[in-house]
Design a protein around this motif. Structure first.
Motif, PDB file in Angstrom:
ATOM      1  N   LEU A 152       0.809  -1.228   0.000  1.00 15.15           N
ATOM      2  CA  LEU A 152       0.000   0.000   0.000  1.00 15.15           C
ATOM      3  C   LEU A 152       0.839   1.272   0.000  1.00 15.15           C
ATOM      4  O   LEU A 152       0.581   2.188  -0.794  1.00 15.15           O
ATOM      5  N   LEU A 153       1.840   1.364   0.882  1.00 12.45           N
ATOM      6  CA  LEU A 153       2.592   2.617   0.988  1.00 12.45           C
ATOM      7  C   LEU A 153       3.296   3.012  -0.310  1.00 12.45           C
ATOM      8  O   LEU A 153       3.333   4.204  -0.638  1.00 12.45           O
ATOM      9  N   PRO A 154       3.866   2.058  -1.072  1.00  9.97           N
ATOM     10  CA  PRO A 154       4.450   2.466  -2.358  1.00  9.97           C
ATOM     11  C   PRO A 154       3.432   3.129  -3.291  1.00  9.97           C
ATOM     12  O   PRO A 154       3.795   4.046  -4.042  1.00  9.97           O
ATOM     13  N   ILE A 155       2.174   2.691  -3.238  1.00 10.18           N
ATOM     14  CA  ILE A 155       1.125   3.307  -4.062  1.00 10.18           C
ATOM     15  C   ILE A 155       0.852   4.727  -3.587  1.00 10.18           C
ATOM     16  O   ILE A 155       0.747   5.666  -4.394  1.00 10.18           O
ATOM     17  N   VAL A 156       0.753   4.901  -2.266  1.00  9.80           N
ATOM     18  CA  VAL A 156       0.494   6.238  -1.715  1.00  9.80           C
ATOM     19  C   VAL A 156       1.662   7.169  -2.052  1.00  9.80           C
ATOM     20  O   VAL A 156       1.450   8.334  -2.446  1.00  9.80           O
ATOM     21  N   ARG A 157       2.876   6.660  -1.944  1.00 10.72           N
ATOM     22  CA  ARG A 157       4.047   7.475  -2.279  1.00 10.72           C
ATOM     23  C   ARG A 157       4.067   7.838  -3.761  1.00 10.72           C
ATOM     24  O   ARG A 157       4.420   8.970  -4.138  1.00 10.72           O
ATOM     25  N   ALA A 158       3.719   6.873  -4.604  1.00 15.21           N
ATOM     26  CA  ALA A 158       3.731   7.117  -6.044  1.00 15.21           C
ATOM     27  C   ALA A 158       2.710   8.196  -6.440  1.00 15.21           C
ATOM     28  O   ALA A 158       2.860   8.852  -7.470  1.00 15.21           O
ATOM     29  N   ARG A 159       1.718   8.383  -5.582  1.00 17.57           N
ATOM     30  CA  ARG A 159       0.718   9.435  -5.821  1.00 17.57           C
ATOM     31  C   ARG A 159       1.165  10.786  -5.263  1.00 17.57           C
ATOM     32  O   ARG A 159       0.425  11.757  -5.301  1.00 17.57           O
TER      33      ARG A 159
END
Length: 224
Positions: free
Chosen positions: A213-220
Motif C-alpha cells: 500500500l505505501l508504495p502506491i500512496v508514495r507514487a501518488r
C-alpha cells in the motif's frame, strides 16, 4: 497536503473471512442446508448479507428468519469468532506509519460501531483512527444511510479533498464509492470476494497485502 486513508473494516483490515464463512455455514446448517467452501463464499458474498444468503440458495422465509431481531442469529454466531481474528498482514505497520506521519485514517464500515470499536481496542489500534463511521445498532444495520453516503457527508463536513483521499476495501462496493466520490480506490485481495470480482470492478490499484500500500500512496505524491 497529507492524504486521508479510508479503510473498510471486515475482510479489509480485520482478517475475518474465515469467521464469516463459519458463521454462514452455521446458518446454513441451522436450516438443513449443505456447507459451502471459501471459494464459493467469495464468488457469492455481497452486502447486505441477505444477498449472500439468497445467492447461496436460501429461501425468502429463511432469509427473513436470519434478519429477525436485528440479525441476532448472525451476530451471536459471528462476534465470538471475530474475537479470535487478527489484522491482515502488514496492516498494523501501515496504520502506525500513517499515525506517525500525522495523516488521517478513517474506518467506513457496514458493521456496527460498538463491536467494531471493541475490536479496535482489543487489537490495540484504536488510537490509529480519527473516526469510525458505521451503523449505530443491529436494528439500524443496512436500514439507514449507505456507506457511500455516510462518507460523502463526512468528507463534506470535514472539508476532505477527493484527490488526496484513498479508499481501501475488499469488495467492489468500495471501488464504486471511490468512483462516485472521485477518490483513489485500492482493492485488497484475500477478503470477502474473489480477485476476479475485484478486478472486474476496475479499481485504481489492487494489492494482496498491506506491504504493497505505501508504495502506491508514495507514487501518488504523498509521504515523500
Amino acid at each position: 497536503m497529507r492524504p486521508v486513508l479510508v479503510f473498510d473494516w471486515n475482510g479489509t483490515l480485520l482478517d475475518d473471512a474465515s469467521a464469516l464463512l463459519q458463521t454462514t455455514n452455521a446458518i446454513l446448517e441451522r436450516f438443513g442446508r449443505p456447507a459451502i467452501d471459501l471459494d464459493t463464499f467469495r464468488d457469492h458474498c455481497d452486502v447486505p448479507l441477505s444477498i449472500l444468503f439468497r445467492n447461496i440458495g436460501m429461501s425468502e422465509s429463511e432469509v427473513a428468519a436470519v434478519d429477525r431481531d436485528g440479525s441476532a442469529i448472525f451476530h451471536d454466531t459471528y462476534e465470538p469468532l471475530a474475537d479470535n481474528a487478527d489484522l491482515r498482514v502488514g496492516a498494523r505497520a501501515v496504520l502506525e506509519w500513517v499515525r506517525q506521519e500525522a495523516a488521517s485514517s478513517i474506518i467506513v464500515s457496514n458493521h456496527i460501531v460498538a463491536p467494531l470499536v471493541a475490536q479496535l481496542q482489543r487489537l490495540g489500534i484504536d488510537r490509529c483512527f480519527n473516526d469510525v463511521l458505521a451503523f449505530e445498532s443491529r436494528v439500524a444495520q443496512y436500514k439507514t444511510m449507505s456507506k457511500g453516503e455516510r462518507l460523502r457527508r463526512y468528507m463534506e463536513q470535514n472539508d476532505l479533498k477527493p484527490e488526496s483521499t484513498f479508499i481501501i476495501g475488499d469488495m467492489p462496493v468500495e471501488t464504486d464509492i471511490a468512483r462516485s466520490l472521485g477518490l483513489i480506490s485500492v482493492a485488497i485481495t484475500g477478503g470477502f470476494v474473489s480477485e476476479a470480482r475485484l478486478r472486474a470492478a476496475k479499481p485504481d490499484h489492487i494489492i494482496h497485502n498491506y506491504h504493497e500500500l505505501l508504495p502506491i500512496v508514495r507514487a501518488r505524491g504523498f509521504f515523500h
